[in-house]
Structure formats: C-alpha cells, structure tokens
Design an enzyme around this catalytic site. Sequence first.
Site, PDB file in Angstrom:
ATOM      1  N   HIS A 164      31.639  43.342  41.710  1.00  0.00           N
ATOM      2  CA  HIS A 164      30.304  43.824  41.324  1.00  0.00           C
ATOM      3  C   HIS A 164      29.923  43.336  39.926  1.00  0.00           C
ATOM      4  O   HIS A 164      29.265  44.034  39.161  1.00  0.00           O
ATOM      5  CB  HIS A 164      30.230  45.350  41.379  1.00  0.00           C
ATOM      6  CG  HIS A 164      30.510  45.919  42.738  1.00  0.00           C
ATOM      7  ND1 HIS A 164      29.552  45.991  43.719  1.00  0.00           N
ATOM      8  CD2 HIS A 164      31.645  46.430  43.281  1.00  0.00           C
ATOM      9  CE1 HIS A 164      30.077  46.515  44.817  1.00  0.00           C
ATOM     10  NE2 HIS A 164      31.353  46.788  44.573  1.00  0.00           N
TER      11      HIS A 164
ATOM     12  N   ASN B 124      27.739  51.306  48.746  1.00  0.00           N
ATOM     13  CA  ASN B 124      27.218  49.984  49.068  1.00  0.00           C
ATOM     14  C   ASN B 124      25.946  50.103  49.892  1.00  0.00           C
ATOM     15  O   ASN B 124      25.501  51.206  50.206  1.00  0.00           O
ATOM     16  CB  ASN B 124      28.267  49.174  49.854  1.00  0.00           C
ATOM     17  CG  ASN B 124      29.433  48.715  49.001  1.00  0.00           C
ATOM     18  OD1 ASN B 124      29.257  48.319  47.847  1.00  0.00           O
ATOM     19  ND2 ASN B 124      30.625  48.766  49.556  1.00  0.00           N
TER      20      ASN B 124
ATOM     21  N   TYR C 118      38.676  53.077  39.872  1.00  0.00           N
ATOM     22  CA  TYR C 118      37.430  52.862  39.142  1.00  0.00           C
ATOM     23  C   TYR C 118      37.518  53.321  37.692  1.00  0.00           C
ATOM     24  O   TYR C 118      37.072  52.629  36.777  1.00  0.00           O
ATOM     25  CB  TYR C 118      36.275  53.559  39.854  1.00  0.00           C
ATOM     26  CG  TYR C 118      35.726  52.780  41.024  1.00  0.00           C
ATOM     27  CD1 TYR C 118      36.539  52.458  42.112  1.00  0.00           C
ATOM     28  CD2 TYR C 118      34.399  52.375  41.068  1.00  0.00           C
ATOM     29  CE1 TYR C 118      36.060  51.748  43.191  1.00  0.00           C
ATOM     30  CE2 TYR C 118      33.900  51.658  42.144  1.00  0.00           C
ATOM     31  CZ  TYR C 118      34.734  51.348  43.201  1.00  0.00           C
ATOM     32  OH  TYR C 118      34.248  50.639  44.263  1.00  0.00           O
TER      33      TYR C 118
END
Length: 499
Positions: free
Chosen positions: A54, A127, A337
């Site tokens: 990303h 997404n 993350y």
Amino acid sequence: MSDKKLTSASGIPYVDHEDTKGVGPRGPLLLEDFILHEKLAHFNRERIPERIVHAKGSGAFGTFTVTGDITKYTKAKLFSEIGKKTRILFRFSTVAGERGSADTERDPRGFAMKYYTEDGNWDLVGNNTPIFFIKDAKKFPDFIHTQKRDPYTNCKSATAVWDFWSLCPESLHQVLFVMSDRGTPYGYRHMHGYGSNTFSLINKEGEKVWVKFHMRCEQGIKNFSSEDAAQMKSVDADFAQRDLLESIDKGDFPRWKMCIQVMTEQQAKTHRFNPFDVSKTWSQKEFPLIEVGIAELNENAENYFAQIEQSAFAPAHIVDGIGFSPDKMLQGRILGYTDAQRYRLGANYEQIPVNRCPFAVNNYQRDGHMRIDGNGGKSPNYYPNSFSDVRPDPSYTRPADQLDSDVADWFDRNGPGEDDHYTQPGIFFREVLDATGKQHLIENIVGAMSGITGPKRAEIINRQLCHFFRADTGLGMGVAEGLGVDVTKVMDQMPRTEI
C-alpha cells in the site's frame, strides 16, 4: 517587509539561504556554515521508509454521520444515536506497487478508514474486495514477495505470481475479483470498500455478534477496461490521486454508505463453512445488509506528507463496543500493522497530529524517538503508583471469550468446512459478472498468464487451469483456449469426482 523571519529549525534567524560561506568568491567552502549542513542533512532524510504494501495512496478527511440504529448490537459511542457525527480520514491505495507506480495498475485497492471517536481512534482497515488471497497471516510475507520484484531480475514476475496462486487454491476467489474489471477501478471514488475480516460487536449487556463491514459507494461503480487502464497509465500515472483531490476541491464530495452484516454466535457454530475465513463472503440473502451511516469526504489534506503519508492505520485500533474475531488473517494483522508503523514512523507514531486521538490520551509510555509532547512531565512512568490519577476504568472491561476448544495445534487449512475453494468463485463468475465482464475476466487472465516463463510454465498453467475448471467449466475452457492449451491434458490432472 514580512514579519516572518527566515530561521533555522532551531529558530535562529539567518540571511544566506542560497549561498554557502566560503574563502573568497571562488574558494573552498567552510565547514562552519551550519545552514548548509542542516539543509543537506534534512534533505537526505526527507523520505521515510515507504510502506511495504500500500505504498502509493491518496486520502482525505470528512465526516461520518449515523443514519441507522445499531445500538442493540454495539455500545460503541460513534454509533450511539441517529445524526451523530464523527470526523474521519480515509486513505486509498494500490497494494503491490511502489510510491512511483501508476494508479491504474491491476491490483486490489486499499480502503483504510480512521474514525476519531471520543473513546479513541477506530481504524477499519480493508480493501475494495470483501475477500483476500490467503486466510492465514503466516503466508502473507510469501504472498507479497510474489507481488513484488524478483530477487534475480528485479522485475515483476508473472511466473512467481501464478506459481503461488496455483499452489494456493484458497486464492481463487480473490484472483477472479482482481482479474475482473474490479481490479482496475476508475479512481477511488467509484468502488465499494470492505472491512474484509470478520469483527465482533458488543452491546451494553455484554452480548456479542459477529459482523462484516461494508462501505457502499454512492457515486456508482465504475471500472476501467484493461486497455483503458493501460492507456491511462501512460497519460496520467496519478489519475486516482488527481481525481479524488479535484472532485473534493470543486465540492463534489464522494460518499459511502456503511452497512453491516450480522451473524450470531450460534449461527457461526452451525454455518456450512468457517465464517472467519477471509477468502469467503457471507451471503447477503442469509445475512442482509443493515444500514449504519454515511461517510462523506469533504476536506483535502493541507499537506500530503504530514497528513496522508504519515497517516498510520492498524486493525488493532478498536474502540469499546467493537472487538476482534478468530479470523486468522485478522489475528496476524493485529501484530503486523502496528509493528509496521513503529518501524516506518517510530515508536511514537501516534503522537503525529494526523494519528493523534483528538480527545484524552493518558498512559505511562515515555521516551523514544521523536517524542513530541511533554513526555509526561514529572509524573511517574510506572503503575501502580501513589501519585498519579491515571487508572483503568472498569466500565470498559471487555466480556470474556468462550473458546470452543482447549487444543493448541497447527490445523489443516483444508480441513472440514475449510476446503471448498471453488463454490463462491463459481458463483462470482456465473451470477455476478455479466457477459462482458466474463469475457474481460478471461481476456485479463489469459494476458496475465501469458507472462509465465521458464521450465515450469506448463505445470503452473495446468495447475491453475484445474482451479478454474473446478470453479466453472466455461471459465476453464475460455482460459485454456486463450492460452492454446490442450484441455484433455488438464482434465487428466483433475480428480474424477471434480469433472
């Protein structure tokens, strides 16, 4: 005369911004010109590590407004009453490309959302597809390696991509999504968004349900064909960024309707497949969409780097009334993350203004790179203590989870309720895509698989064709014909029960 004096980063006014101090008009430079050092040293550090995935993205701020009552499912304060408004930040992105890649590449699109609530920041990170290629986070590094550059050629490798997919039948559902026209959306304003993973909601009575989050595009779905996407790539590699920015600048604010699907704990236990498998969708006939609210993006960032590039999202950031699930991909993302953001931005990344909770933040964390607040002053940095009034609030206690098993082991991802990788992809091909969509999907797959090279080419192609045939015979035949493959050889590799 401006009253804003030019200063160094430490606030020292100086005059010579363009010329370095030297010996005579043509002599060597002097080491003592610290402004030269400051400018060059800062310049060398202007690029922070880009996101591993990303990397290229666009974003904007806006408002989420509650339009539907879901308080029977959750006590989350941002959903507490009709009309309640919450400030939001959305970031959209491509997945596999670097920051300089084109916006119209065939790829899933990241759909990351930050809700600045009074109980902390809630990050819903998904997404533009409701599913994903894999269902266990342990496989994620391997999968992403196939999407990035080959260690020998330093180029993208169709061989690696299809080798991995053909060896992982769970990927088929997402492969069909990405290879359809949904893999080349017309910018970021004309696509749905999904939380993708299964989460939970908890109400005031401590009752829990499982939930899927959907963001339904209000502008209408619009996609590029493969040819149009390639053409736009050569005309404007930043098409999606420019389209989002300019639409907001002129007052054409994009909107998405948030909806949820709800499944009870009992329904999950008796469901025909694992409802926590992110490679599967929940039937909207069985679990209809329930309207929650409207998200509108109406404010562009004043500075892209400060507010979009430095923005950090993590599924670990949930608020009271929202919880996790046993979704294996989600469980891995909880760690992955936040760790990625600490690597990219530093341990104190949540103090950066765009990531900082606008309401109270009280804890015993201290020090670390780029600490930009008062660092707790002279208050204690340990708990329990006799001096500070920062204490846990028992009203935020989360209900205990009832586990179905006391066995800890490595479980087969293709076990009972886990092994049907073909029914939903077949439904997608037959029932979701129209005739044009089917044809584009086949053409896109043929084009992509034509890039497979090397001595394993036939093996990889035949293995992937077996998956296509198991999902739908028409799909398998179309791809096989496009690749010039003898279908009888593919059929020989398939179990007789699958033909």
